[in-house]
Design a protein around this motif. Structure first.
Motif, short mmCIF file in Angstrom:
data_model
loop_
_atom_site.label_atom_id
_atom_site.label_comp_id
_atom_site.label_asym_id
_atom_site.label_seq_id
_atom_site.Cartn_x
_atom_site.Cartn_y
_atom_site.Cartn_z
N ILE A 14 0.84 -1.21 0.00
CA ILE A 14 0.00 0.00 0.00
C ILE A 14 0.87 1.25 0.00
O ILE A 14 0.62 2.20 -0.76
N ALA A 15 1.91 1.25 0.82
CA ALA A 15 2.81 2.41 0.87
C ALA A 15 3.46 2.65 -0.49
O ALA A 15 3.60 3.79 -0.93
N PRO A 20 5.41 8.17 -4.80
CA PRO A 20 5.75 8.63 -6.16
C PRO A 20 6.43 7.53 -7.00
O PRO A 20 6.41 7.60 -8.22
N GLN A 21 6.97 6.52 -6.35
CA GLN A 21 7.64 5.45 -7.09
C GLN A 21 6.68 4.64 -7.95
O GLN A 21 7.10 3.98 -8.89
N SER A 22 5.40 4.70 -7.65
CA SER A 22 4.42 3.96 -8.45
C SER A 22 3.64 4.89 -9.39
O SER A 22 2.60 4.51 -9.91
N SER A 23 4.16 6.08 -9.63
CA SER A 23 3.42 7.07 -10.42
C SER A 23 3.14 6.63 -11.85
O SER A 23 2.19 7.11 -12.45
N GLY A 24 3.90 5.73 -12.39
CA GLY A 24 3.67 5.25 -13.74
C GLY A 24 2.79 4.02 -13.82
O GLY A 24 2.51 3.51 -14.89
N VAL A 25 2.30 3.55 -12.70
CA VAL A 25 1.50 2.34 -12.65
C VAL A 25 0.02 2.71 -12.71
O VAL A 25 -0.44 3.54 -11.95
N THR A 26 -0.69 2.08 -13.63
CA THR A 26 -2.13 2.31 -13.74
C THR A 26 -2.83 0.99 -13.98
O THR A 26 -2.33 0.12 -14.71
N GLY A 27 -3.98 0.83 -13.38
CA GLY A 27 -4.86 -0.30 -13.68
C GLY A 27 -4.28 -1.68 -13.51
O GLY A 27 -4.38 -2.49 -14.41
#
Length: 58
Positions: A14-15, A20-27
């Protein structure tokens, strides 16, 4: 892995998703399950599926 996940492992996922490290992850679906899904079929998930419209009208 033949074990249950620890609450800290779920919290870390969850963290990461909130960071911001997951900013490119979608769906995505991000199973935090110690490989449970990888070692089985989707049959245990059948109870989670949404009924078809035809079944709603029966």
């Amino acid at each position: 892995m033949n074990r249950l996940v620890e609450p800290i492992e779920v919290a870390q996922a969850i963290a990461w998703l909130l960071s911001p490290q997951s900013s490119g992850v979608t769906g995505i679906n991000l199973p935090v399950d110690a490989g449970y899904i990888a070692g089985t079929t989707w049959a245990p998930m059948a109870a989670c599926r949404k009924p078809h419209a035809a079944e709603d009208n029966a």
